[in-house]
Design a protein around this motif. Structure first.
Motif, PDB file in Angstrom:
ATOM      1  N   ALA A   1     -38.674 -22.473  -3.031  1.00  0.00           N
ATOM      2  CA  ALA A   1     -39.632 -22.923  -4.040  1.00  0.00           C
ATOM      3  C   ALA A   1     -40.408 -21.758  -4.622  1.00  0.00           C
ATOM      4  N   LEU A   2     -40.860 -20.853  -3.767  1.00  0.00           N
ATOM      5  CA  LEU A   2     -41.624 -19.703  -4.247  1.00  0.00           C
ATOM      6  C   LEU A   2     -40.770 -18.799  -5.138  1.00  0.00           C
ATOM      7  N   GLU A   3     -39.505 -18.616  -4.767  1.00  0.00           N
ATOM      8  CA  GLU A   3     -38.610 -17.801  -5.610  1.00  0.00           C
ATOM      9  C   GLU A   3     -38.424 -18.440  -6.977  1.00  0.00           C
ATOM     10  N   GLU A   4     -38.273 -19.758  -7.000  1.00  0.00           N
ATOM     11  CA  GLU A   4     -38.097 -20.453  -8.280  1.00  0.00           C
ATOM     12  C   GLU A   4     -39.344 -20.315  -9.158  1.00  0.00           C
ATOM     13  N   ILE A   5     -40.500 -20.489  -8.552  1.00  0.00           N
ATOM     14  CA  ILE A   5     -41.750 -20.409  -9.324  1.00  0.00           C
ATOM     15  C   ILE A   5     -42.006 -18.974  -9.773  1.00  0.00           C
ATOM     16  N   ASP A   6     -41.760 -17.998  -8.895  1.00  0.00           N
ATOM     17  CA  ASP A   6     -41.969 -16.598  -9.260  1.00  0.00           C
ATOM     18  C   ASP A   6     -41.044 -16.177 -10.394  1.00  0.00           C
ATOM     19  N   ALA A   7     -39.835 -16.753 -10.413  1.00  0.00           N
ATOM     20  CA  ALA A   7     -38.894 -16.404 -11.492  1.00  0.00           C
ATOM     21  C   ALA A   7     -39.424 -16.876 -12.847  1.00  0.00           C
ATOM     22  N   VAL A   8     -40.049 -18.011 -12.871  1.00  0.00           N
ATOM     23  CA  VAL A   8     -40.621 -18.518 -14.126  1.00  0.00           C
ATOM     24  C   VAL A   8     -41.940 -17.810 -14.440  1.00  0.00           C
ATOM     25  N   ASP A   9     -42.721 -17.489 -13.389  1.00  0.00           N
ATOM     26  CA  ASP A   9     -43.999 -16.793 -13.531  1.00  0.00           C
ATOM     27  C   ASP A   9     -44.933 -17.494 -14.514  1.00  0.00           C
ATOM     28  N   PRO A  10     -45.344 -18.708 -14.216  1.00  0.00           N
ATOM     29  CA  PRO A  10     -46.220 -19.453 -15.136  1.00  0.00           C
ATOM     30  C   PRO A  10     -47.622 -18.841 -15.191  1.00  0.00           C
ATOM     31  N   ARG A  11     -48.265 -19.020 -16.347  1.00  0.00           N
ATOM     32  CA  ARG A  11     -49.643 -18.561 -16.530  1.00  0.00           C
ATOM     33  C   ARG A  11     -50.569 -19.773 -16.599  1.00  0.00           C
ATOM     34  N   PRO A  12     -51.806 -19.638 -16.177  1.00  0.00           N
ATOM     35  CA  PRO A  12     -52.731 -20.772 -16.246  1.00  0.00           C
ATOM     36  C   PRO A  12     -52.857 -21.326 -17.663  1.00  0.00           C
ATOM     37  N   GLY A  13     -52.725 -22.655 -17.792  1.00  0.00           N
ATOM     38  CA  GLY A  13     -52.866 -23.315 -19.085  1.00  0.00           C
ATOM     39  C   GLY A  13     -51.703 -23.111 -20.034  1.00  0.00           C
ATOM     40  N   GLU A  14     -50.626 -22.489 -19.554  1.00  0.00           N
ATOM     41  CA  GLU A  14     -49.524 -22.169 -20.451  1.00  0.00           C
ATOM     42  C   GLU A  14     -48.832 -23.410 -20.989  1.00  0.00           C
ATOM     43  N   ASP A  15     -48.717 -24.439 -20.201  1.00  0.00           N
ATOM     44  CA  ASP A  15     -48.026 -25.645 -20.665  1.00  0.00           C
ATOM     45  C   ASP A  15     -48.750 -26.273 -21.851  1.00  0.00           C
ATOM     46  N   GLU A  16     -50.073 -26.304 -21.820  1.00  0.00           N
ATOM     47  CA  GLU A  16     -50.818 -26.875 -22.945  1.00  0.00           C
ATOM     48  C   GLU A  16     -50.759 -25.975 -24.170  1.00  0.00           C
ATOM     49  N   ASP A  17     -50.806 -24.654 -23.953  1.00  0.00           N
ATOM     50  CA  ASP A  17     -50.714 -23.720 -25.089  1.00  0.00           C
ATOM     51  C   ASP A  17     -49.368 -23.860 -25.807  1.00  0.00           C
ATOM     52  N   LEU A  18     -48.296 -23.950 -25.022  1.00  0.00           N
ATOM     53  CA  LEU A  18     -46.959 -24.070 -25.632  1.00  0.00           C
ATOM     54  C   LEU A  18     -46.773 -25.419 -26.308  1.00  0.00           C
ATOM     55  N   LYS A  19     -47.376 -26.436 -25.766  1.00  0.00           N
ATOM     56  CA  LYS A  19     -47.296 -27.762 -26.401  1.00  0.00           C
ATOM     57  C   LYS A  19     -47.917 -27.727 -27.796  1.00  0.00           C
ATOM     58  N   ALA A  20     -49.080 -27.068 -27.898  1.00  0.00           N
ATOM     59  CA  ALA A  20     -49.739 -26.962 -29.202  1.00  0.00           C
ATOM     60  C   ALA A  20     -48.905 -26.114 -30.163  1.00  0.00           C
ATOM     61  N   GLU A  21     -48.317 -25.012 -29.659  1.00  0.00           N
ATOM     62  CA  GLU A  21     -47.513 -24.156 -30.533  1.00  0.00           C
ATOM     63  C   GLU A  21     -46.244 -24.865 -30.999  1.00  0.00           C
ATOM     64  N   ALA A  22     -45.630 -25.647 -30.112  1.00  0.00           N
ATOM     65  CA  ALA A  22     -44.428 -26.380 -30.491  1.00  0.00           C
ATOM     66  C   ALA A  22     -44.725 -27.403 -31.574  1.00  0.00           C
ATOM     67  N   GLN A  23     -45.849 -28.059 -31.447  1.00  0.00           N
ATOM     68  CA  GLN A  23     -46.231 -29.038 -32.465  1.00  0.00           C
ATOM     69  C   GLN A  23     -46.433 -28.358 -33.817  1.00  0.00           C
ATOM     70  N   LYS A  24     -47.014 -27.173 -33.785  1.00  0.00           N
ATOM     71  CA  LYS A  24     -47.234 -26.415 -35.026  1.00  0.00           C
ATOM     72  C   LYS A  24     -45.903 -26.004 -35.663  1.00  0.00           C
ATOM     73  N   LEU A  25     -45.005 -25.453 -34.849  1.00  0.00           N
ATOM     74  CA  LEU A  25     -43.718 -24.986 -35.388  1.00  0.00           C
ATOM     75  C   LEU A  25     -42.852 -26.141 -35.875  1.00  0.00           C
ATOM     76  N   SER A  26     -42.989 -27.294 -35.279  1.00  0.00           N
ATOM     77  CA  SER A  26     -42.182 -28.445 -35.690  1.00  0.00           C
ATOM     78  C   SER A  26     -42.617 -28.970 -37.052  1.00  0.00           C
ATOM     79  N   ASN A  27     -43.809 -28.651 -37.489  1.00  0.00           N
ATOM     80  CA  ASN A  27     -44.333 -29.131 -38.774  1.00  0.00           C
ATOM     81  C   ASN A  27     -44.633 -27.971 -39.719  1.00  0.00           C
ATOM     82  N   VAL A  28     -43.841 -26.895 -39.632  1.00  0.00           N
ATOM     83  CA  VAL A  28     -44.136 -25.678 -40.378  1.00  0.00           C
ATOM     84  C   VAL A  28     -44.107 -25.879 -41.894  1.00  0.00           C
TER      85      VAL A  28
END
Length: 579
Positions: A200-227
């Motif tokens: 589990a730790l190897e899998e998570i370290d490979a992705v290396d998530p940052r705090p709040g990253e999921d919400e930031d990317l959600k907002a960016e995806a919504q923006k790019l989808s309506n460019v």
């Protein structure tokens, strides 16, 4: 202490109120007058089993109530407050009201502090409030735990310190033993857990998530989808503010600039227009700033193409994979990772931890054995002192051949309270084997045994109130006087209520309550009527009551003279002149 007991329709008592004070209170009356109803009422208030036969004939229910005044910090107050009881403070103490209602059909209800409560709560509170010693109901020191705790308190602060030290070592030893047991008995499971955490730790370290990253990317995806919609809106707004290069249509920048110039031309002629011109100038600056930011936004938007949207969605998919496996959000995934990493390190260090725990346990076991022996020796010494003092008291209470024994034996395994089993025993006669309390004595003898114990323990292990019912059964003369003295000694530390038929005992009380029975054989359509009342006696009435108890002739001058002699002897004894 108990301030007041109120009884209605219980046995022969229709309605009675006993106002009590600190110290020694005696309750007397003729046989059948209802003296024991006082003890019965207290028993109900302490959670005893209810008997519908105790309800007065013809009444729907019997009621027993008591008002108690307790000091701050009383464990009974804490428990009552937890149950929702309503408490009132008076002069630094707290008032607590207990009630028990018994119906003629056998149903029973209880209340603590004006709030309905289970009868079991009364029993729980009673252990901290009242000790009842009756002919068939010796409540205190019934259990081995209570006997051990009483001996430990009698042993004083040194024994208490030894017990605290032992318990600290025992708790540490118990925790270390449990940890070692977990490591050794679940070694395979711990290896599997370590491997699972590693993956589990190897899998998570490979992705290396940052705090709040999921919400930031959600907002960016919504923006790019309506460019395209965003670009169109930004272009329109930019054009409205600046106008097209080849268009003569009016625009916001030009119109504001024209307004500013027009007002500047007359600014010196009118202060009001000058102020408005200043504000229009501010609007021009604001419009220019928005225009510039819209231009920058459009430039950045043109740089974000379909490739960036694909990158964002790919990253979101990787994060969602972690969320599905480990926690509801990326922030919680990161928190779980920190905990899992610490746990993984602990599991990786099993072999070293086992060696450390084994070494620690060896030291703890040696210390525990040493402290257990010290504690046991102190208990045996205290047991000898307690047994000797209680045996001396028994000799003065018309049990000269009785011997009180406090037996301290070793347990097979150490427990948190030590390595000893405590048993309080009574040898009622010379040559007989000591037996557990209650099994080697009659009810009256057992009451005297408990009185002897309570007198000795009063300074170290008291409850606020003691009740003795017929503690003087089967004795008289000098032994009765000694019983009265010892009840008075006990009353120096606690409240004592005694039901007695002996004038020698009653003479030592500070307050005297009499239960008076009245009857009419013709009342109630010939069925007869019997009722009892409770009265508090003044000095003259007390002399007459003692005369009645001595000779059955309360108006006899000789009996009254003897009663006065008894009272005077008790006063002298209590003042130390004849002790």
């Amino acid at each position: 202490m108990i301030e007041e007991i109120r009884i209605s329709d219980l046995g022969v008592i229709t309605r009675a109120t006993l106002e009590l004070d600190p110290g020694f209170t005696v309750v007397t009356g003729e046989t059948g007058a209802g003296k024991t109803m006082v003890v019965t009422a207290l028993g109900l208030l302490l959670g005893n089993r209810a008997d519908a036969g105790a309800v007065r004939h013809g009444a729907k229910h019997a009621v027993a109530e008591a008002t108690l005044r307790l000091p701050a910090g009383s464990p009974a107050l804490s428990r009552a407050e937890e149950s929702g009881a309503l408490l009132e403070e008076h002069d630094g103490d707290t008032e607590l009201i207990l009630a028990r209602i018994l119906s003629a059909e056998g149903r029973s209800r209880a209340a603590v502090g004006g709030t309905s409560a289970p009868v079991g709560l009364l029993s729980e509170l009673g252990t901290h409030l009242v000790a009842v010693h009756g002919q068939s109901d010796q409540l205190r020191l019934r259990s081995a735990v209570a006997q051990r705790e009483s001996l430990d308190k009698f042993g004083g602060p040194e024994l208490a310190a030894a017990l605290a030290a032992y318990q600290g070592t025992f708790d540490t030893w118990k925790a270390a033993s449990a940890e070692l047991e977990e490591i050794t008995s679940a070694s395979r499971e711990r290896v599997r857990e370590a491997e699972s955490l590693q993956a589990a730790l190897e899998e998570i370290d490979a992705v290396d998530p940052r705090p709040g990253e999921d919400e930031d990317l959600k907002a960016e995806a919504q923006k790019l989808s309506n460019v395209e919609g965003l670009r169109s809106a930004a272009v329109t707004a930019h054009g409205a503010l600046t106008g097209d290069e080849f268009s003569e249509e009016p625009n916001a920048v030009g119109l504001v600039d024209a307004a500013k110039r027009a007002l500047e031309m007359v600014a010196d002629d009118d202060p009001e227009l000058r102020a408005l011109g200043t504000r229009v100038n501010e609007i021009g600056i604001l419009v220019a700033d928005v225009t510039m930011e819209l231009g920058s936004y459009l430039a950045a938007l043109d740089g974000d193409g379909p490739g960036r949207l694909a990158e964002v969605e790919e990253r979101r998919a990787a994060l969602n994979q972690l969320i599905r496996k480990y926690a509801p959000t990326i922030d919680e995934v990161i928190s779980w990772t920190e905990t899992a990493r610490r746990r993984h390190m602990d599991l990786q260090d099993d072999s070293g931890r086992v060696e450390a725990l084994q070494a620690q346990l060896e030291g703890l076991q040696d210390r525990l054995a040493e402290q257990s022996k010290t504690l046991g020796d102190m208990r045996r010494a205290a047991a000898l002192r307690l047994a000797a003092r209680v045996s001396d008291e028994l000799a003065a209470l018309a049990m000269p051949d009785a011997r009180f024994v406090v037996e301290v034996t070793d347990l097979d395994e150490p427990a948190r309270h030590g390595g000893d089993h405590i048993a309080m025993l009574l040898q009622p006669h010379a040559g007989s084997a000591p037996r557990p309390l209650g099994k080697g004595a009659s009810g009256g003898e057992l009451s005297r045994v408990m009185l002897a114990i309570e007198v000795v323990l009063a300074e170290t292990d008291p409850v606020p109130t003691f009740v003795f019912d017929e503690v003087d059964s089967g004795v008289g003369g000098k032994a009765a006087v000694e019983i009265g003295k010892r009840l008075a000694m006990l009353a120096r530390h606690v409240q004592v209520i005694v039901v007695t038929h002996l004038p020698q005992v009653a003479a030592y009380a500070q307050r005297h309550i009499r239960v008076i029975k009245t009857s009419d054989a013709q009342a109630g359509d010939g069925a007869g009527f019997t009722a009892s009342d409770v009265v508090r006696l003044d000095d003259a009435d007390r002399v007459r009551e003692l005369a009645r108890m001595l000779a059955g002739q309360e108006h006899s001058d000789t009996a009254q003279a003897h009663a006065e002699e008894l009272l005077e002897g008790a006063r002298l004894a209590l003042s130390g002149q004849a002790m």
